[in-house]
Design a protein around this motif. Sequence first.
Motif, PDB file in Angstrom:
ATOM      1  N   GLY A 115       9.044  -8.742 -19.688  1.00  0.00           N
ATOM      2  CA  GLY A 115       9.339  -7.264 -19.786  1.00  0.00           C
ATOM      3  C   GLY A 115      10.068  -6.350 -19.124  1.00  0.00           C
ATOM      4  O   GLY A 115      10.537  -5.425 -19.421  1.00  0.00           O
ATOM      5  N   ALA A 116      10.847  -7.139 -18.096  1.00  0.00           N
ATOM      6  CA  ALA A 116      11.801  -6.558 -16.977  1.00  0.00           C
ATOM      7  C   ALA A 116      13.082  -6.890 -17.404  1.00  0.00           C
ATOM      8  O   ALA A 116      13.858  -6.340 -16.634  1.00  0.00           O
ATOM      9  N   GLY A 117      13.476  -7.537 -18.543  1.00  0.00           N
ATOM     10  CA  GLY A 117      15.116  -7.742 -18.870  1.00  0.00           C
ATOM     11  C   GLY A 117      15.499  -8.760 -17.971  1.00  0.00           C
ATOM     12  O   GLY A 117      16.902  -8.933 -17.984  1.00  0.00           O
ATOM     13  N   MET A 118      14.597  -9.559 -17.432  1.00  0.00           N
ATOM     14  CA  MET A 118      15.192 -10.749 -16.596  1.00  0.00           C
ATOM     15  C   MET A 118      15.739 -11.897 -17.458  1.00  0.00           C
ATOM     16  O   MET A 118      16.243 -13.027 -17.028  1.00  0.00           O
ATOM     17  N   VAL A 119      15.089 -12.046 -18.699  1.00  0.00           N
ATOM     18  CA  VAL A 119      15.282 -13.078 -19.626  1.00  0.00           C
ATOM     19  C   VAL A 119      15.759 -12.585 -21.002  1.00  0.00           C
ATOM     20  O   VAL A 119      15.831 -11.327 -20.985  1.00  0.00           O
ATOM     21  N   ILE A 120      16.083 -13.349 -21.898  1.00  0.00           N
ATOM     22  CA  ILE A 120      16.337 -12.782 -23.213  1.00  0.00           C
ATOM     23  C   ILE A 120      15.081 -12.081 -23.919  1.00  0.00           C
ATOM     24  O   ILE A 120      14.147 -12.370 -23.705  1.00  0.00           O
ATOM     25  N   GLN A 121      15.490 -11.183 -24.715  1.00  0.00           N
ATOM     26  CA  GLN A 121      14.646 -10.249 -25.240  1.00  0.00           C
ATOM     27  C   GLN A 121      13.335 -11.296 -26.121  1.00  0.00           C
ATOM     28  O   GLN A 121      12.382 -10.996 -26.220  1.00  0.00           O
ATOM     29  N   GLY A 122      14.128 -12.372 -26.575  1.00  0.00           N
ATOM     30  CA  GLY A 122      12.848 -13.265 -27.302  1.00  0.00           C
ATOM     31  C   GLY A 122      11.908 -13.801 -26.366  1.00  0.00           C
ATOM     32  O   GLY A 122      10.800 -13.997 -26.912  1.00  0.00           O
ATOM     33  N   TRP A 123      12.092 -13.804 -25.313  1.00  0.00           N
ATOM     34  CA  TRP A 123      11.082 -14.264 -24.181  1.00  0.00           C
ATOM     35  C   TRP A 123      10.300 -13.117 -23.963  1.00  0.00           C
ATOM     36  O   TRP A 123       8.970 -13.182 -23.883  1.00  0.00           O
TER      37      TRP A 123
END
Length: 169
Positions: A115-123
């Motif tokens: 949830g920290a935006g480190m990965v794509i939104q799908g993750w």
Amino acid sequence: MRTLGRIIGIGTIAAAALTLVGCGGDDQPAADPNRVCTADDIKVTGGFGENPKITIPDDCKPPTELITKDLVAGSGPGATAGQSLTMNYSLVTWSDKKKLDSSFDRGKPFPLTLGAGMVIQGWDEGLVGVQQGARRLLIVPPSLGYGSGGNGVKPNETLVFVTDAVKIG
């Protein structure tokens, strides 16, 4: 004569009925080119911790919404936003059905904060609730992936991930 005519008539009707039944083919409905794939259409081999083989079918379209499915159950509390996760993953792109990336191949799991935006939104959305030891399938539409492209992903590409939750928290 009348009886012989009835017998021939009945025989003709029976033969026609058998011919129609015999010509029915394989009784499989024609493939629907507009059918949208589900998680059950994606074939995944290999168990938790093993490099998965992901097969995307040719007879259905990619979904336009995020789809998640646990392939192997985990245990313990489900992951929540703000928690650190350690994940293994394999990524296959829908358009060419080829593996694009894999932490399994590198032999090193991927750390992230959910949830920290480190990965794509799908993750960030698709890994909420995942339990340690779970293997989860994620089918990520372009709107929750790389949209117009990036990181080696073509524009408007649907992404298929198999993820293993190595560690939660």
